[in-house]
Design an enzyme around this catalytic site. Structure first.
Site, PDB file in Angstrom:
ATOM      1  N   ASP A 114       0.841  -1.192   0.000  1.00  0.00           N
ATOM      2  CA  ASP A 114       0.000   0.000   0.000  1.00  0.00           C
ATOM      3  C   ASP A 114       0.876   1.242   0.000  1.00  0.00           C
ATOM      4  OD1 ASP A 114      -2.492   1.213  -0.070  1.00  0.00           O
ATOM      5  OD2 ASP A 114      -2.587   1.422   2.102  1.00  0.00           O
ATOM      6  N   TYR A 116       1.060   5.800  -0.583  1.00  0.00           N
ATOM      7  CA  TYR A 116       0.667   7.011   0.144  1.00  0.00           C
ATOM      8  C   TYR A 116       0.781   8.152  -0.857  1.00  0.00           C
ATOM      9  CZ  TYR A 116       0.792   9.715   4.639  1.00  0.00           C
ATOM     10  OH  TYR A 116       0.544  10.522   5.734  1.00  0.00           O
ATOM     11  N   HIS A 121      -3.657  14.059   0.847  1.00  0.00           N
ATOM     12  CA  HIS A 121      -3.865  13.185   2.006  1.00  0.00           C
ATOM     13  C   HIS A 121      -2.668  13.253   2.954  1.00  0.00           C
ATOM     14  CE1 HIS A 121      -4.922   9.684   4.410  1.00  0.00           C
ATOM     15  NE2 HIS A 121      -3.783   9.102   4.085  1.00  0.00           N
ATOM     16  N   ARG A 130       1.844  17.000  12.887  1.00  0.00           N
ATOM     17  CA  ARG A 130       3.024  17.877  12.885  1.00  0.00           C
ATOM     18  C   ARG A 130       2.646  19.184  12.188  1.00  0.00           C
ATOM     19  NH1 ARG A 130       4.510  13.041  10.791  1.00  0.00           N
ATOM     20  NH2 ARG A 130       4.248  13.959   8.740  1.00  0.00           N
ATOM     21  N   GLU A 185     -10.441   3.937   4.025  1.00  0.00           N
ATOM     22  CA  GLU A 185      -9.601   4.734   3.128  1.00  0.00           C
ATOM     23  C   GLU A 185     -10.014   4.398   1.710  1.00  0.00           C
ATOM     24  OE1 GLU A 185      -5.468   3.904   4.099  1.00  0.00           O
ATOM     25  OE2 GLU A 185      -5.478   5.476   5.620  1.00  0.00           O
ATOM     26  N   GLU A 187      -9.268   4.086  -1.971  1.00  0.00           N
ATOM     27  CA  GLU A 187      -8.038   3.955  -2.763  1.00  0.00           C
ATOM     28  C   GLU A 187      -8.346   3.307  -4.112  1.00  0.00           C
ATOM     29  OE1 GLU A 187      -4.770   2.158  -0.726  1.00  0.00           O
ATOM     30  OE2 GLU A 187      -5.278   3.059   1.211  1.00  0.00           O
ATOM     31  N   ASP A 219      -9.189   0.415   2.273  1.00  0.00           N
ATOM     32  CA  ASP A 219      -8.123   0.003   3.182  1.00  0.00           C
ATOM     33  C   ASP A 219      -8.541   0.394   4.607  1.00  0.00           C
ATOM     34  OD1 ASP A 219      -5.647  -0.936   4.031  1.00  0.00           O
ATOM     35  OD2 ASP A 219      -4.720   1.020   3.812  1.00  0.00           O
ATOM     36  N   ARG A 223      -7.544   3.760  13.579  1.00  0.00           N
ATOM     37  CA  ARG A 223      -6.636   4.887  13.827  1.00  0.00           C
ATOM     38  C   ARG A 223      -6.032   4.853  15.221  1.00  0.00           C
ATOM     39  NH1 ARG A 223      -5.552   5.962   8.743  1.00  0.00           N
ATOM     40  NH2 ARG A 223      -7.356   6.690   7.556  1.00  0.00           N
ATOM     41  N   GLN A 226      -3.380   2.276  15.226  1.00  0.00           N
ATOM     42  CA  GLN A 226      -2.305   2.781  14.364  1.00  0.00           C
ATOM     43  C   GLN A 226      -1.418   3.785  15.099  1.00  0.00           C
ATOM     44  OE1 GLN A 226      -3.852   4.492  10.732  1.00  0.00           O
ATOM     45  NE2 GLN A 226      -1.848   4.907   9.858  1.00  0.00           N
ATOM     46  N   LYS A 239      -4.089  -2.155  10.138  1.00  0.00           N
ATOM     47  CA  LYS A 239      -4.483  -2.250   8.729  1.00  0.00           C
ATOM     48  C   LYS A 239      -4.792  -3.674   8.304  1.00  0.00           C
ATOM     49  CE  LYS A 239      -3.237   2.068   7.563  1.00  0.00           C
ATOM     50  NZ  LYS A 239      -4.012   3.005   6.753  1.00  0.00           N
ATOM     51  N   THR A 243      -9.074  -5.700   4.231  1.00  0.00           N
ATOM     52  CA  THR A 243      -9.024  -4.763   3.117  1.00  0.00           C
ATOM     53  C   THR A 243     -10.068  -5.245   2.123  1.00  0.00           C
ATOM     54  OG1 THR A 243      -6.642  -4.513   3.442  1.00  0.00           O
ATOM     55  CG2 THR A 243      -7.532  -3.730   1.349  1.00  0.00           C
ATOM     56  N   THR A 345      -4.793   6.532   0.234  1.00  0.00           N
ATOM     57  CA  THR A 345      -6.037   7.303   0.237  1.00  0.00           C
ATOM     58  C   THR A 345      -6.022   8.353  -0.869  1.00  0.00           C
ATOM     59  OG1 THR A 345      -6.148   7.005   2.616  1.00  0.00           O
ATOM     60  CG2 THR A 345      -7.529   8.736   1.683  1.00  0.00           C
ATOM     61  N   GLU A 359      -9.435  12.533   7.862  1.00  0.00           N
ATOM     62  CA  GLU A 359      -9.305  13.848   7.236  1.00  0.00           C
ATOM     63  C   GLU A 359     -10.626  14.606   7.230  1.00  0.00           C
ATOM     64  OE1 GLU A 359      -7.150  14.157   3.261  1.00  0.00           O
ATOM     65  OE2 GLU A 359      -7.192  12.011   3.619  1.00  0.00           O
TER      66      GLU A 359
HETATM   67 MN    MN Z   1      -4.022   2.830   2.861  1.00  0.00          MN
END
Ligand code: MN
Length: 409
Positions: A114, A116, A121, A130, A185, A187, A219, A223, A226, A239, A243, A345, A359
């Site tokens: 997978d 990113y 995203h 951050r 997610e 995707e 996916d 959270r 995670q 994860k 899926t 995502t 998000e």
């Molecule tokens: Mn994913």
């Protein structure tokens, strides 16, 4: 890839439902699937309108994929001619109503990775954790990815059980409990066709030859699990519990009319040479739209229709599918027929184009209001997530990816 007679927007099929303007599976699409009818064994089929045509030439889609893009294109041509309205000998005995069929996973998936690849995203998620430095310094150079779990990839319609895991907050020690922050997610997945041998990278000019076609991917992500587990080795149990993918493989051939230049980087650094070529610059993008719809148990009981929660364009992805394939194999890692690569995502610049709840609700601080009076920050038991995808253009027939559905239990 030049367009050919299979893309002709004026083609019509003797399967009347395929000729409706909003059909996902007109004769220009011809996505492959694996199905059972009654007590029959699994068979390879091709979706046409509201039906499936048996394709007796192959016993599995892994076999077809292993023969490469040329074999797929030849079969597509043959199926297109067989399904045309002007075929004097339509193979009606091979046609099954899709409503009477059980669709299985389209391929046996050996490995699932997978990525990113949406910078929107990555920036949104990064800025929650951050705020001063949302994008890590490698993002614009490396198509970031991780090795996922193939054994828990399930086909659309399979219920998904809420996982338990380690949850930790504040100064408290972790507890082992059911996840409270279950997310989806949205995707796009790409299936690999012919294999590169171990030790032999895939040049970016050849990356498209290694792609069989695409499907929708949910996916599912826990959270809270995670957040506690992901450093330093990346996602693991947050994860790998499930899926979900759509049952149809829309071939790269079918997507040819919808190829567009890859996302424009502006003042960002250009990709390193091994991730760059003229073909990928001019045709690396795909003008696909991905939608996420949601229903809850209460909405279904009150006969309220599913609600659209986001819509995003795949042409906004920072990294192309070819760059993901080439990067994955750049160290000599072999990709095999049936391997699945997830895009990550798919989110766009607008708020309405955020492809996961993390998000969309900004980490739970902006709840989603539903027409039933309910609200959501993350998913509740009984919620069903429905993903849809389609490609449209002024000069081609609209095609769809079908649906990817999953209910959380
Ligand atoms: Mn994913």
């Amino acid at each position: 890839m030049p367009l050919n007679e299979t893309h002709d927007p004026t083609l019509r099929s003797w399967v009347e439902s395929a000729n409706l303007p909003d059909a996902d599976f007109p004769i220009q699409n011809l996505p492959f699937c694996v199905f059972r009818h009654g007590h029959s064994a699994r068979r390879v089929g091709v979706a046409i309108g509201d039906s499936i045509l048996d394709v007796p030439d192959y016993t599995s889609l892994n076999d077809l994929a292993a023969r490469g893009r040329g074999a797929c294109s030849e079969l597509r041509m043959k199926l297109s001619r067989a399904l045309r309205a002007d075929n004097p000998y339509p193979p009606k005995a091979l046609l099954y109503p899709m409503s009477e069929c059980r669709l299985d996973l389209p391929l046996e998936i050996g490995d699932y990775s997978d990525f990113y690849a949406s910078i929107f995203h990555a920036t949104n998620v990064g800025s929650m954790f951050r705020p001063d430095n949302p994008l890590l310094p490698n993002y614009k150079y490396v198509p970031i990815g991780y090795h996922g779990r193939a054994s828990s990839v399930v086909v659309s319609g399979t219920p998904v059980r809420r996982p338990c895991g380690q949850l930790q907050s504040g100064d408290h020690p972790p507890v082992f409990e059911a996840s409270r922050q279950l997310d989806y997610e949205s995707e796009l997945g790409v299936f690999i066709c012919c294999e590169n041998r171990l030790g032999e990278p895939i040049p970016i000019e050849k990356a498209e030859d290694h792609m069989f076609g695409v499907c929708l991917v949910n996916d599912w992500s826990a959270r809270d699990i995670q957040r506690w587990e992901y450093q330093p080795l990346g996602p693991f149990l947050a994860k790998s519990f499930a899926t979900t993918i759509s049952p149809f493989v829309v071939t790269m051939d079918a997507l040819d009319p919808f190829r567009v230049p890859r996302f424009h980087r502006g003042i960002d650094p250009q990709p390193l040479a091994y991730l760059d070529c003229e073909g990928d610059r001019t045709r690396g993008g795909i003008a696909l739209t991905l939608e996420v719809w949601l229903t809850t148990g209460k909405m279904r009981a009150e006969k309220i229709e599913p609600v659209l929660v986001s819509r995003a364009g795949f042409d906004h992805m920072y990294w192309t599918l070819a760059q993901m394939v080439t990067h994955h194999a750049s160290n000599g890692c072999n990709l095999r027929p049936g391997d699945l690569l997830g895009s990550g995502t798919v989110s766009g610049p607008e708020k309405s184009a955020r492809g996961c709840l993390l998000e969309l609700t900004w980490r739970g601080t902006e709840p989603l209001r539903l027409p039933s009076g309910e609200s959501r920050t993350f998913l509740e038991d009984g919620d069903e997530v429905i993903m849809r995808g389609y490609a449209e253009s002024a000069t081609a027939r609209r095609i769809g990816l079908g649906e990817c559905r999953g209910t959380l239990v």
